[in-house]
Motif scaffolding. Structure first.
Motif, PDB file in Angstrom:
ATOM      1  N   PRO A 151    -108.286  42.224 -47.521  1.00 54.64           N
ATOM      2  CA  PRO A 151    -107.367  43.025 -48.331  1.00 54.64           C
ATOM      3  C   PRO A 151    -105.920  42.555 -48.195  1.00 54.64           C
ATOM      4  N   PRO A 152    -105.102  42.827 -49.232  1.00 49.33           N
ATOM      5  CA  PRO A 152    -103.648  42.628 -49.099  1.00 49.33           C
ATOM      6  C   PRO A 152    -103.061  43.808 -48.314  1.00 49.33           C
ATOM      7  N   MET A 153    -101.764  44.024 -48.426  1.00 45.68           N
ATOM      8  CA  MET A 153    -101.116  45.102 -47.686  1.00 45.68           C
ATOM      9  C   MET A 153    -101.754  46.457 -48.019  1.00 45.68           C
ATOM     10  N   ILE A 154    -102.229  47.132 -46.993  1.00 42.37           N
ATOM     11  CA  ILE A 154    -102.849  48.449 -47.160  1.00 42.37           C
ATOM     12  C   ILE A 154    -101.793  49.515 -46.873  1.00 42.37           C
ATOM     13  N   TYR A 155    -101.758  50.519 -47.733  1.00 40.44           N
ATOM     14  CA  TYR A 155    -100.784  51.590 -47.531  1.00 40.44           C
ATOM     15  C   TYR A 155    -101.411  52.931 -47.883  1.00 40.44           C
ATOM     16  N   GLY A 156    -100.759  53.969 -47.419  1.00 42.87           N
ATOM     17  CA  GLY A 156    -101.224  55.329 -47.658  1.00 42.87           C
ATOM     18  C   GLY A 156    -100.578  56.239 -46.632  1.00 42.87           C
ATOM     19  N   LYS A 157    -100.826  57.505 -46.726  1.00 47.75           N
ATOM     20  CA  LYS A 157    -100.201  58.460 -45.816  1.00 47.75           C
ATOM     21  C   LYS A 157    -100.613  58.141 -44.382  1.00 47.75           C
ATOM     22  N   GLY A 158     -99.629  57.935 -43.521  1.00 50.78           N
ATOM     23  CA  GLY A 158     -99.902  57.629 -42.128  1.00 50.78           C
ATOM     24  C   GLY A 158    -100.117  56.165 -41.828  1.00 50.78           C
ATOM     25  N   SER A 159     -99.955  55.298 -42.834  1.00 48.59           N
ATOM     26  CA  SER A 159    -100.173  53.865 -42.608  1.00 48.59           C
ATOM     27  C   SER A 159     -99.037  53.270 -41.787  1.00 48.59           C
ATOM     28  N   LYS A 160     -99.312  52.085 -41.239  1.00 45.22           N
ATOM     29  CA  LYS A 160     -98.301  51.364 -40.465  1.00 45.22           C
ATOM     30  C   LYS A 160     -97.954  50.074 -41.202  1.00 45.22           C
ATOM     31  N   GLY A 161     -97.080  49.290 -40.591  1.00 42.13           N
ATOM     32  CA  GLY A 161     -96.753  48.002 -41.194  1.00 42.13           C
ATOM     33  C   GLY A 161     -95.508  48.046 -42.056  1.00 42.13           C
ATOM     34  N   ASN A 162     -95.502  47.255 -43.134  1.00 39.44           N
ATOM     35  CA  ASN A 162     -94.297  47.078 -43.943  1.00 39.44           C
ATOM     36  C   ASN A 162     -94.001  48.256 -44.865  1.00 39.44           C
ATOM     37  N   TYR A 163     -95.040  48.927 -45.329  1.00 37.24           N
ATOM     38  CA  TYR A 163     -94.809  50.015 -46.277  1.00 37.24           C
ATOM     39  C   TYR A 163     -93.916  51.113 -45.692  1.00 37.24           C
ATOM     40  N   ILE A 224     -90.864  55.212 -54.521  1.00 36.59           N
ATOM     41  CA  ILE A 224     -90.737  56.041 -53.321  1.00 36.59           C
ATOM     42  C   ILE A 224     -89.516  56.942 -53.436  1.00 36.59           C
ATOM     43  N   ALA A 225     -88.382  56.356 -53.845  1.00 37.19           N
ATOM     44  CA  ALA A 225     -87.154  57.134 -53.988  1.00 37.19           C
ATOM     45  C   ALA A 225     -87.344  58.275 -54.980  1.00 37.19           C
ATOM     46  N   GLU A 226     -88.062  58.004 -56.049  1.00 39.26           N
ATOM     47  CA  GLU A 226     -88.275  59.016 -57.083  1.00 39.26           C
ATOM     48  C   GLU A 226     -89.035  60.227 -56.554  1.00 39.26           C
ATOM     49  N   THR A 227     -89.951  59.992 -55.623  1.00 37.63           N
ATOM     50  CA  THR A 227     -90.704  61.118 -55.065  1.00 37.63           C
ATOM     51  C   THR A 227     -89.801  62.049 -54.260  1.00 37.63           C
ATOM     52  N   TYR A 228     -88.668  61.521 -53.809  1.00 37.96           N
ATOM     53  CA  TYR A 228     -87.698  62.336 -53.066  1.00 37.96           C
ATOM     54  C   TYR A 228     -86.533  62.768 -53.967  1.00 37.96           C
ATOM     55  N   GLU A 229     -86.741  62.618 -55.287  1.00 40.74           N
ATOM     56  CA  GLU A 229     -85.735  62.979 -56.280  1.00 40.74           C
ATOM     57  C   GLU A 229     -84.413  62.277 -56.002  1.00 40.74           C
ATOM     58  N   PHE A 278    -101.232  53.198 -59.143  1.00 40.65           N
ATOM     59  CA  PHE A 278    -100.121  52.925 -58.232  1.00 40.65           C
ATOM     60  C   PHE A 278     -99.140  54.093 -58.139  1.00 40.65           C
ATOM     61  N   LYS A 279     -98.679  54.607 -59.270  1.00 43.69           N
ATOM     62  CA  LYS A 279     -97.680  55.684 -59.252  1.00 43.69           C
ATOM     63  C   LYS A 279     -98.216  56.912 -58.507  1.00 43.69           C
ATOM     64  N   THR A 280     -99.465  57.250 -58.761  1.00 40.42           N
ATOM     65  CA  THR A 280    -100.065  58.402 -58.085  1.00 40.42           C
ATOM     66  C   THR A 280    -100.210  58.134 -56.593  1.00 40.42           C
ATOM     67  N   SER A 281    -100.550  56.905 -56.256  1.00 39.62           N
ATOM     68  CA  SER A 281    -100.740  56.576 -54.834  1.00 39.62           C
ATOM     69  C   SER A 281     -99.446  56.731 -54.043  1.00 39.62           C
ATOM     70  N   ILE A 282     -98.319  56.385 -54.649  1.00 39.85           N
ATOM     71  CA  ILE A 282     -97.030  56.556 -53.968  1.00 39.85           C
ATOM     72  C   ILE A 282     -96.744  58.045 -53.761  1.00 39.85           C
ATOM     73  N   LYS A 283     -96.993  58.844 -54.774  1.00 41.10           N
ATOM     74  CA  LYS A 283     -96.773  60.290 -54.638  1.00 41.10           C
ATOM     75  C   LYS A 283     -97.649  60.874 -53.539  1.00 41.10           C
ATOM     76  N   LEU A 284     -98.918  60.470 -53.490  1.00 43.53           N
ATOM     77  CA  LEU A 284     -99.822  60.982 -52.466  1.00 43.53           C
ATOM     78  C   LEU A 284     -99.411  60.518 -51.070  1.00 43.53           C
ATOM     79  N   THR A 285     -98.929  59.291 -50.986  1.00 42.43           N
ATOM     80  CA  THR A 285     -98.502  58.754 -49.703  1.00 42.43           C
ATOM     81  C   THR A 285     -97.285  59.472 -49.152  1.00 42.43           C
ATOM     82  N   GLU A 286     -96.340  59.780 -50.044  1.00 45.96           N
ATOM     83  CA  GLU A 286     -95.084  60.400 -49.621  1.00 45.96           C
ATOM     84  C   GLU A 286     -95.133  61.928 -49.646  1.00 45.96           C
ATOM     85  N   MET A 287     -96.269  62.480 -50.001  1.00 45.04           N
ATOM     86  CA  MET A 287     -96.395  63.934 -50.075  1.00 45.04           C
ATOM     87  C   MET A 287     -96.069  64.572 -48.730  1.00 45.04           C
ATOM     88  N   ARG A 288     -95.211  65.558 -48.758  1.00 43.44           N
ATOM     89  CA  ARG A 288     -94.773  66.197 -47.525  1.00 43.44           C
ATOM     90  C   ARG A 288     -95.855  67.093 -46.966  1.00 43.44           C
TER      91      ARG A 288
END
Length: 288
Positions: A151-163, A224-229, A278-288
């Motif tokens: 896989p390439p860079m894996i990201y999601g809520k709680g992920s580590k690395g560059n994301y 990412i910035a957009e999810t934080y308004e 992609f857009k939904t994945s960023i929202k889910l990742t950054e969900m508080r």
């Protein structure tokens, strides 16, 4: 019901996969094994699948850790696969990485990995993964199937690395360089669905899962910035300086370089594994 043993207790990918398949409680039984202990005495024979995620990531690789990387990423993987085969497991799934192909492109250049691209690691993290692959593929036969995921860079809520680093940056800065590049990425739930399909279809071989969309580094930061308004202004005024510095500092190419998989090799036409865009994945990742 498929009985699956995850070797690598409390790993991000392993725990995410375990959570994902809870949607099908009658189809999968998951157990986890801590490979830091006396794992060799554990009985693999009841399992249909061993999903091997134990390993050391490249995030903080230091030269004095090279031997440890080979012991864990290569030797442990080969030992686990040999044990799985000897005890009658039908499928062994190994988490490798796109890193076996080396680094991102230089700024302004494209780098697309195709079915003909030869892996050439540029560091011992990538080499330890590639050597693990080379050690387990010969074990495959009609009774023992080996699946290697790169896989390439894996990201999601709680992920580590560059994301997470980009996410912290996106919350702090008002401007960001507007640089053209393309990256393959993989959202954790898309990866989990891909793995589930590998198990259901009893696949074997080397696979290249990725999101449907290539993304630019600037788009990741903006989303990412957009999810934080928060609004980030993309500017090109610093681009000449960034290009100049990229010849001296590897991390700039790592951030703004390109590295993608050809869509031809990342597609499995049998079934759809990209369940989150992609857009939904960023929202889910950054969900508080």
């Amino acid at each position: 019901m498929k009985r699956i043993l995850i070797t690598g207790k409390d790993s991000y990918i392993g725990t995410s996969f375990e959570k994902w398949v809870r949607q099908w409680p009658n189809d999968y039984q998951i157990d986890t094994l801590d490979t830091k202990g006396d794992w060799q005495s554990y009985d693999f024979s009841p399992y249909d699948v061993v999903f091997h995620v134990a390993g050391i990531a490249h995030v903080d690789a230091k030269a004095n850790m090279e031997d440890l990387y080979y012991r864990v990423n290569r030797d442990l993987t080969i030992e686990a696969a040999q044990k799985a085969k000897a005890e009658g497991v039908k499928q062994f799934i190994f988490m490798s990485s796109i890193i076996v192909y080396g680094d991102s492109s230089k700024l302004g250049e494209k780098r697309v990995i195709t079915k003909d691209t030869i892996p050439i690691p540029t560091n011992f993290y990538g080499n330890s993964k590639l050597q693990a692959e080379q050690g387990i593929l010969p074990l495959q036969d009609e009774h023992f199937k080996v699946v290697i995921l790169r896989p390439p860079m894996i990201y999601g809520k709680g992920s580590k690395g560059n994301y997470p680093k980009l996410a912290r940056l996106a919350q702090k800065i008002p401007i960001f360089p507007d640089i053209e590049n393309e990256r393959s990425m993989l959202y954790i739930e898309n990866l989990c669905e891909f793995i589930r399909l590998m198990i259901d279809n009893e696949e074997k071989g080397i696979f290249f899962p990725e999101n449907k969309e290539y993304v630019k580094t600037r788009d990741i930061v903006s989303e990412i910035a957009e999810t934080y308004e928060k609004k980030i202004v993309l500017i090109k005024v610093f681009n000449p300086l960034i290009r100049f510095l990229s010849n001296k500092f590897f991390k700039i190419n790592k951030l703004f370089g390109s590295l993608t998989y050809d869509k031809e090799i990342s597609d499995i036409s049998k079934e759809i594994y990209n369940v989150i865009d992609f857009k939904t994945s960023i929202k889910l990742t950054e969900m508080r």
